[in-house]
Design a protein around this motif. Structure first.
Motif, PDB file in Angstrom:
ATOM      1  N   TRP A   3      30.288  49.998  35.405  1.00 24.38           N
ATOM      2  CA  TRP A   3      31.506  49.645  36.136  1.00 24.38           C
ATOM      3  C   TRP A   3      31.256  49.758  37.631  1.00 24.38           C
ATOM      4  O   TRP A   3      30.571  50.681  38.092  1.00 24.38           O
ATOM      5  CB  TRP A   3      32.659  50.557  35.754  1.00 24.38           C
ATOM      6  N   PHE A   4      31.837  48.816  38.380  1.00 24.97           N
ATOM      7  CA  PHE A   4      31.765  48.798  39.833  1.00 24.97           C
ATOM      8  C   PHE A   4      33.182  48.630  40.364  1.00 24.97           C
ATOM      9  O   PHE A   4      33.884  47.694  39.986  1.00 24.97           O
ATOM     10  CB  PHE A   4      30.895  47.637  40.322  1.00 24.97           C
ATOM     11  N   SER A   5      33.592  49.541  41.230  1.00 25.44           N
ATOM     12  CA  SER A   5      34.927  49.511  41.805  1.00 25.44           C
ATOM     13  C   SER A   5      34.894  48.767  43.132  1.00 25.44           C
ATOM     14  O   SER A   5      34.018  49.012  43.969  1.00 25.44           O
ATOM     15  CB  SER A   5      35.406  50.949  42.017  1.00 25.44           C
ATOM     16  N   CYS A  26      42.422  52.473  38.634  1.00 26.52           N
ATOM     17  CA  CYS A  26      43.077  51.344  39.288  1.00 26.52           C
ATOM     18  C   CYS A  26      44.570  51.581  39.455  1.00 26.52           C
ATOM     19  O   CYS A  26      45.262  51.894  38.498  1.00 26.52           O
ATOM     20  CB  CYS A  26      42.862  50.078  38.471  1.00 26.52           C
ATOM     21  N   SER A  27      45.046  51.405  40.681  1.00 31.37           N
ATOM     22  CA  SER A  27      46.481  51.435  40.932  1.00 31.37           C
ATOM     23  C   SER A  27      46.780  50.475  42.067  1.00 31.37           C
ATOM     24  O   SER A  27      45.921  50.204  42.902  1.00 31.37           O
ATOM     25  CB  SER A  27      46.952  52.851  41.282  1.00 31.37           C
ATOM     26  N   GLY A  28      47.979  49.928  42.075  1.00 29.87           N
ATOM     27  CA  GLY A  28      48.364  48.962  43.097  1.00 29.87           C
ATOM     28  C   GLY A  28      48.924  47.708  42.479  1.00 29.87           C
ATOM     29  O   GLY A  28      49.510  47.747  41.405  1.00 29.87           O
ATOM     30  N   GLN A  31      45.527  42.800  41.618  1.00 30.32           N
ATOM     31  CA  GLN A  31      44.337  42.371  42.334  1.00 30.32           C
ATOM     32  C   GLN A  31      43.127  42.923  41.596  1.00 30.32           C
ATOM     33  O   GLN A  31      43.242  43.842  40.796  1.00 30.32           O
ATOM     34  CB  GLN A  31      44.348  42.888  43.771  1.00 30.32           C
ATOM     35  N   ILE A  32      41.941  42.377  41.906  1.00 31.14           N
ATOM     36  CA  ILE A  32      40.723  42.887  41.301  1.00 31.14           C
ATOM     37  C   ILE A  32      40.543  44.348  41.707  1.00 31.14           C
ATOM     38  O   ILE A  32      40.652  44.695  42.876  1.00 31.14           O
ATOM     39  CB  ILE A  32      39.485  42.074  41.759  1.00 31.14           C
ATOM     40  N   CYS A  33      40.284  45.191  40.730  1.00 27.46           N
ATOM     41  CA  CYS A  33      40.048  46.617  40.969  1.00 27.46           C
ATOM     42  C   CYS A  33      38.588  46.955  40.689  1.00 27.46           C
ATOM     43  O   CYS A  33      37.949  47.630  41.482  1.00 27.46           O
ATOM     44  CB  CYS A  33      40.952  47.435  40.072  1.00 27.46           C
ATOM     45  N   LYS A  71      44.280  45.974  39.325  1.00 26.74           N
ATOM     46  CA  LYS A  71      45.198  47.027  39.740  1.00 26.74           C
ATOM     47  C   LYS A  71      46.515  46.763  39.040  1.00 26.74           C
ATOM     48  O   LYS A  71      46.968  45.621  39.012  1.00 26.74           O
ATOM     49  CB  LYS A  71      45.377  47.018  41.257  1.00 26.74           C
ATOM     50  N   ALA A  72      47.105  47.772  38.451  1.00 26.01           N
ATOM     51  CA  ALA A  72      48.335  47.567  37.678  1.00 26.01           C
ATOM     52  C   ALA A  72      49.538  48.148  38.370  1.00 26.01           C
ATOM     53  O   ALA A  72      49.444  48.984  39.193  1.00 26.01           O
ATOM     54  CB  ALA A  72      48.195  48.211  36.299  1.00 26.01           C
TER      55      ALA A  72
END
Length: 72
Positions: A3-5, A26-28, A31-33, A71-72
């Motif tokens: 995984w790469f953030s 992931c939060s927000g 968008q790509i997380c 981001k959810a």
């Protein structure tokens, strides 16, 4: 695969804008997380055409996939 953030404010199409992580957090907004793929020689994500297509589909459907976390 790893995984790469995506770094804050980073461009999701640029491998240097990612950091390797054990598991993404992931939060927000939608968008790509993070992406899951093999690492290149610089320990950055290998953004293949297939992965980029998966990123587009995830953004369009606003749904994370097996290799793309939004981001959810």
């Amino acid at each position: 695969m790893a995984w790469f953030s995506l770094n804050s404010g980073g461009n999701p199409t640029q491998p240097n804008d990612y950091t390797a992580v054990g598991s993404p957090s992931c939060s927000g907004t939608n968008q790509i997380c993070a992406v899951q793929t093999t690492a290149n020689a610089s320990n950055k994500p290998n953004l293949t055409p297939a992965l980029k297509d998966e990123m587009i589909i995830a953004l369009h459907s606003r749904t994370s996939s097996a290799n793309v976390q939004l981001k959810a």
